[in-house]
Design an enzyme around this catalytic site. Structure first.
Site, PDB file in Angstrom:
ATOM      1  N   ASP A   8       1.576  -1.116   0.295  1.00  7.61           N
ATOM      2  CA  ASP A   8       0.173  -0.509   0.455  1.00  7.61           C
ATOM      3  C   ASP A   8       0.544   1.215  -0.122  1.00  7.61           C
ATOM      4  O   ASP A   8       1.878   1.470   0.514  1.00  7.61           O
ATOM      5  CB  ASP A   8      -1.040  -0.148   1.677  1.00  7.61           C
ATOM      6  CG  ASP A   8      -2.324  -1.416   1.867  1.00  7.61           C
ATOM      7  OD1 ASP A   8      -2.044  -1.634   0.089  1.00  7.61           O
ATOM      8  OD2 ASP A   8      -2.661  -0.896   2.357  1.00  7.61           O
ATOM      9  N   ASP A 129     -14.755  -3.622  -2.184  1.00  6.77           N
ATOM     10  CA  ASP A 129     -14.659  -3.276  -1.239  1.00  6.77           C
ATOM     11  C   ASP A 129     -15.982  -3.198  -0.702  1.00  6.77           C
ATOM     12  O   ASP A 129     -16.959  -2.423  -0.452  1.00  6.77           O
ATOM     13  CB  ASP A 129     -13.763  -1.993  -1.211  1.00  6.77           C
ATOM     14  CG  ASP A 129     -12.425  -2.390  -1.709  1.00  6.77           C
ATOM     15  OD1 ASP A 129     -12.356  -3.472  -2.080  1.00  6.77           O
ATOM     16  OD2 ASP A 129     -12.469  -1.330  -2.512  1.00  6.77           O
TER      17      ASP A 129
END
EC number: 5.3.1.16
Length: 257
Positions: A8, A129
């Site tokens: 990330d 998500d």
């Protein structure tokens, strides 16, 4: 089953968030290329990169880091975060990205997803998500009324290469994956599902093997790799291609120490 390390990116650094909260970020390395090489050296065959700044701003931001990672390793990468128009996706493909992950645009502009899947076959994955079964968008800052399973079915019909399913409440928490949600999702579509969020141990990974026949073909592991709770080379031996053996899903973790 593929074990895919996550990197990330926030301000060009490798970080992890807790439940997608930008205020709860922890920097693991200022040099993401170093991290990518580490995972490649340990046997990873694919990497999952998330442009966290991009997810917030709606356009790719960490392009320099992404390009440096691609140049620094010899394995393919997929990238998500802020990919909401064709130009952004083409930009990534021009850098050498193997697969682009769209999320918000799947909810807000499914026609674009259909066009992208037609133009770039097998190169567009959809990131779903979810919070309590409903799809979150715009860097997880908003939650829609769209049901995750229904969106997955629609995206499969539009030509998506795979669904990457993240349970937000479990992401970065080391609380284990949401196997029931994954089971429901994979049972309802014909394309591969990649699990993401909550992996905390080798036992969690072994527990996903029972979902492989349904179409859960891979798992993204983030925080557990950085904390050392999961050793990548051991995980690859346990559930990757050429694994030890097929292990029952509810194996006693004590068998592995």
């Amino acid at each position: 089953m593929d074990v895919i390390p996550a990197i990330d990116l926030l301000d060009g650094r490798c970080v992890r968030l807790y439940q997608g909260d930008y205020q709860q970020s922890q920097v693991y390395n200022d040099n993401p290329v170093e991290v990518a090489r580490q995972w490649a050296d340990q046997g990873a065959t694919y990497l999952h990169l998330v442009d966290l700044d991009g997810a917030k701003q709606g356009k790719p931001v960490n392009l320099a880091s992404i390009e440096a990672i691609i140049r620094g390793i010899s394995i393919p990468v997929q990238v998500g975060g802020g990919l909401r128009d064709r130009a952004s996706i083409v930009q990534l493909f021009n850098l050498g990205v193997d697969r682009a992950i769209v999320g918000t645009v799947a909810v807000e502009n499914p026609t674009l997803v259909k066009e992208l899947c037609a133009e770039f076959p097998r190169k567009i994955a959809v990131g779903i998500d979810a919070r309590n079964g409903k799809v979150a968008t715009r860097g997880w800052l908003e939650t829609s009324e769209v049901i995750a399973t229904e969106l997955a079915q629609e995206m499969a019909q539009l030509g998506a290469a795979a669904i990457i399913y993240t349970d937000i409440h479990r992401d970065g928490t080391l609380s284990g994956p949401n196997r029931e949600a994954l089971r429901e999702l994979a049972s309802n579509i014909e394309i591969p599902v990649i699990a993401s969020g909550g992996i905390s141990s080798l036992t969690d990974l072994l527990g996903l093997l029972s979902l492989e026949p349904l179409g859960v073909t891979g798992v993204i592991v983030g925080k557990a790799l950085y904390t050392g709770d999961v050793d990548l080379s051991e995980a690859l031996r346990a559930i990757g291609p050429g694994r030890w053996q097929d292990v029952p899903p509810d194996i006693d973790s004590s068998l592995f120490g």
